[in-house]
Design an enzyme around this catalytic site. Structure first.
Site, PDB file in Angstrom:
ATOM      1  N   LYS A  41       0.823  -1.226   0.000  1.00  0.00           N
ATOM      2  CA  LYS A  41       0.000   0.000   0.000  1.00  0.00           C
ATOM      3  C   LYS A  41       0.846   1.261   0.000  1.00  0.00           C
ATOM      4  O   LYS A  41       0.550   2.212  -0.686  1.00  0.00           O
ATOM      5  CB  LYS A  41      -0.844   0.076   1.285  1.00  0.00           C
ATOM      6  CG  LYS A  41      -2.067  -0.741   1.309  1.00  0.00           C
ATOM      7  CD  LYS A  41      -3.001  -0.334   2.446  1.00  0.00           C
ATOM      8  CE  LYS A  41      -2.377  -0.112   3.796  1.00  0.00           C
ATOM      9  NZ  LYS A  41      -1.872  -1.252   4.516  1.00  0.00           N
ATOM     10  N   ARG A 120      -8.979   1.631  10.195  1.00  0.00           N
ATOM     11  CA  ARG A 120      -8.541   0.245  10.351  1.00  0.00           C
ATOM     12  C   ARG A 120      -9.615  -0.608  11.010  1.00  0.00           C
ATOM     13  O   ARG A 120      -9.469  -1.821  11.085  1.00  0.00           O
ATOM     14  CB  ARG A 120      -7.307   0.237  11.246  1.00  0.00           C
ATOM     15  CG  ARG A 120      -5.993   0.091  10.443  1.00  0.00           C
ATOM     16  CD  ARG A 120      -5.150  -0.841  11.131  1.00  0.00           C
ATOM     17  NE  ARG A 120      -3.772  -1.075  10.947  1.00  0.00           N
ATOM     18  CZ  ARG A 120      -2.789  -0.389  10.500  1.00  0.00           C
ATOM     19  NH1 ARG A 120      -2.950   0.784  10.022  1.00  0.00           N
ATOM     20  NH2 ARG A 120      -1.568  -0.854  10.499  1.00  0.00           N
ATOM     21  N   ARG A 159      11.302  -6.168   4.168  1.00  0.00           N
ATOM     22  CA  ARG A 159      11.115  -4.726   3.968  1.00  0.00           C
ATOM     23  C   ARG A 159      12.134  -3.921   4.774  1.00  0.00           C
ATOM     24  O   ARG A 159      12.439  -4.239   5.918  1.00  0.00           O
ATOM     25  CB  ARG A 159       9.693  -4.363   4.396  1.00  0.00           C
ATOM     26  CG  ARG A 159       9.358  -2.918   4.200  1.00  0.00           C
ATOM     27  CD  ARG A 159       7.890  -2.704   4.126  1.00  0.00           C
ATOM     28  NE  ARG A 159       7.249  -2.782   5.420  1.00  0.00           N
ATOM     29  CZ  ARG A 159       5.950  -2.529   5.596  1.00  0.00           C
ATOM     30  NH1 ARG A 159       5.191  -2.220   4.569  1.00  0.00           N
ATOM     31  NH2 ARG A 159       5.411  -2.608   6.787  1.00  0.00           N
ATOM     32  N   ARG A 192      11.743  -2.102  10.438  1.00  0.00           N
ATOM     33  CA  ARG A 192      10.800  -1.648  11.463  1.00  0.00           C
ATOM     34  C   ARG A 192      10.632  -2.734  12.513  1.00  0.00           C
ATOM     35  O   ARG A 192      10.584  -3.916  12.185  1.00  0.00           O
ATOM     36  CB  ARG A 192       9.445  -1.347  10.817  1.00  0.00           C
ATOM     37  CG  ARG A 192       9.432  -0.029  10.098  1.00  0.00           C
ATOM     38  CD  ARG A 192       8.216   0.153   9.237  1.00  0.00           C
ATOM     39  NE  ARG A 192       6.991  -0.414   9.782  1.00  0.00           N
ATOM     40  CZ  ARG A 192       5.813  -0.301   9.185  1.00  0.00           C
ATOM     41  NH1 ARG A 192       5.699   0.363   8.057  1.00  0.00           N
ATOM     42  NH2 ARG A 192       4.740  -0.846   9.710  1.00  0.00           N
ATOM     43  N   ARG A 203       0.293  -8.732  14.022  1.00  0.00           N
ATOM     44  CA  ARG A 203      -0.327  -7.747  13.125  1.00  0.00           C
ATOM     45  C   ARG A 203      -1.314  -8.399  12.171  1.00  0.00           C
ATOM     46  O   ARG A 203      -2.363  -7.846  11.873  1.00  0.00           O
ATOM     47  CB  ARG A 203       0.746  -7.017  12.315  1.00  0.00           C
ATOM     48  CG  ARG A 203       1.529  -6.037  13.152  1.00  0.00           C
ATOM     49  CD  ARG A 203       2.746  -5.561  12.416  1.00  0.00           C
ATOM     50  NE  ARG A 203       2.427  -4.624  11.366  1.00  0.00           N
ATOM     51  CZ  ARG A 203       3.269  -4.303  10.399  1.00  0.00           C
ATOM     52  NH1 ARG A 203       4.463  -4.850  10.350  1.00  0.00           N
ATOM     53  NH2 ARG A 203       2.945  -3.427   9.491  1.00  0.00           N
TER      54      ARG A 203
HETATM   55  P1  AMP Z   1       1.196   0.760   9.708  1.00  0.00           P
HETATM   56  O1  AMP Z   1       2.444   1.498   9.363  1.00  0.00           O
HETATM   57  O2  AMP Z   1      -0.034   1.354   9.051  1.00  0.00           O
HETATM   58  O3  AMP Z   1       1.309  -0.727   9.490  1.00  0.00           O
HETATM   59  O4  AMP Z   1       0.949   0.992  11.286  1.00  0.00           O
HETATM   60  C1  AMP Z   1       1.894   0.557  12.235  1.00  0.00           C
HETATM   61  C2  AMP Z   1       1.226   0.392  13.577  1.00  0.00           C
HETATM   62  O5  AMP Z   1       0.667   1.657  14.020  1.00  0.00           O
HETATM   63  C3  AMP Z   1       0.067  -0.577  13.620  1.00  0.00           C
HETATM   64  O6  AMP Z   1       0.502  -1.929  13.771  1.00  0.00           O
HETATM   65  C4  AMP Z   1      -0.724  -0.063  14.823  1.00  0.00           C
HETATM   66  O7  AMP Z   1      -0.070  -0.424  16.035  1.00  0.00           O
HETATM   67  C5  AMP Z   1      -0.568   1.448  14.699  1.00  0.00           C
HETATM   68  N1  AMP Z   1      -1.647   2.035  13.870  1.00  0.00           N
HETATM   69  C6  AMP Z   1      -1.489   2.758  12.735  1.00  0.00           C
HETATM   70  N2  AMP Z   1      -2.663   3.171  12.260  1.00  0.00           N
HETATM   71  C7  AMP Z   1      -3.614   2.690  13.093  1.00  0.00           C
HETATM   72  C8  AMP Z   1      -5.051   2.758  13.115  1.00  0.00           C
HETATM   73  N3  AMP Z   1      -5.743   3.419  12.164  1.00  0.00           N
HETATM   74  N4  AMP Z   1      -5.694   2.146  14.147  1.00  0.00           N
HETATM   75  C9  AMP Z   1      -5.024   1.485  15.111  1.00  0.00           C
HETATM   76  N5  AMP Z   1      -3.681   1.360  15.138  1.00  0.00           N
HETATM   77  C10 AMP Z   1      -2.962   1.963  14.136  1.00  0.00           C
END
Ligand code: AMP
Length: 247
Positions: A41, A120, A159, A192, A203
């Site tokens: 994405k 989410r 990644r 990360r 996740r």
């Molecule tokens: P991402 O980079 O989008 O995969 O986000 C990394 C982490 O940030 C996720 O595993 C969650 O812990 C937190 N996070 C990011 N966006 C959200 C969201 N909209 N709702 C809940 N947790 C989020």
């Protein structure tokens, strides 16, 4: 092709403004990007940003940026959010929504927006609907990137992200010219914390439980556009552009 945005208003909020003026496209796109972590994405958001001018608004990026704040600058809710994030779990809806509301200026941006990683949960999607209705704005489409789970795990564990400009690489599929160094800004590449195998599992479970129902939510509203995330980023992008009629 548009200049890359610096996303200061999104990443820092408060009084921060973006140094690059937002574009005024004839048709601003307001999109949500859906798909499991690792489906690509973020890369599609970067390519869409170049094509459409709309800014990539990633809630994950905001939480990662918050890690560099001192403990005094972080609220207790933010500390809890960072702890959950380290473990790969979702941050509670009220914390995420507060953070998005602090960044309304980005949703109003005349260049449109690409929401990446938000909403989410169905609760977040319903809240977003209300926020946008209050601004007299509507989503144009919700792009759902689909890929089998074993392919996702392979993508995530390889990644690497630039510590400075946040560009994303993959050790096999999209390696940098020099190992561990960003092609764009020479920043250091890192893995990360939540891309490590133990976090990936958590996740994926969080995704299945909370995020997959979102596809149904948006399908019922006639906004869902499913896109296969197989192949190279360029191939996926060509499918995206065609689905949006943005070519
Ligand atoms: P991402 O980079 O989008 O995969 O986000 C990394 C982490 O940030 C996720 O595993 C969650 O812990 C937190 N996070 C990011 N966006 C959200 C969201 N909209 N709702 C809940 N947790 C989020």
């Amino acid at each position: 092709m548009h200049a890359k945005t610096d996303r200061a208003a999104w990443l820092k909020a408060g009084d921060f403004q973006c140094s690059v003026d937002p574009p005024s496209p004839a048709r601003p796109f307001r999109l949500v990007l859906l798909g499991a972590p690792g489906v690509g994405k973020g890369t599609q958001a970067e390519l869409l940003n170049e094509r459409l001018g709309a800014c990539q608004l990633s809630t994950g990026d905001v939480f990662r940026a918050a890690k560099s704040l001192t403990p005094y600058e972080r609220t207790p809710a933010l500390n809890e959010a960072l702890d959950l994030m380290r473990r790969g779990a979702l941050v509670p809806d009220p914390t995420v929504l507060e953070m998005v509301r602090e960044r309304l200026v980005c949703l109003r941006c005349r260049g449109g927006f690409l929401l990446d990683g938000f909403p989410r949960t169905v609760g977040q999607a319903e809240a977003l609907e209300k926020i946008l209705a209050g601004e007299r704005l509507k989503l144009d489409a919700v792009l759902s990137y689909d890929l089998p789970i074993d392919r996702i795990v392979a993508r995530l564990s390889g990644r690497r992200t630039c510590a400075d400009c946040k560009a994303v690489y993959h050790v096999e599929a999209r390696p940098p010219k020099v190992e561990g160094v960003c092609d764009i800004c020479s920043g250091k590449l890192f893995q990360r914390e939540d891309d490590r195998p133990e976090s990936i599992r958590v996740r994926m479970e969080a995704y299945e439980k909370s995020t997959a129902p979102l596809a149904d939510f948006y399908r019922r509203k006639g906004l869902l556009v499913s896109i296969s995330a197989e192949g190279t980023p360029e191939e996926i992008f060509a499918r995206t552009v065609q689905a949006l009629g943005a070519n």
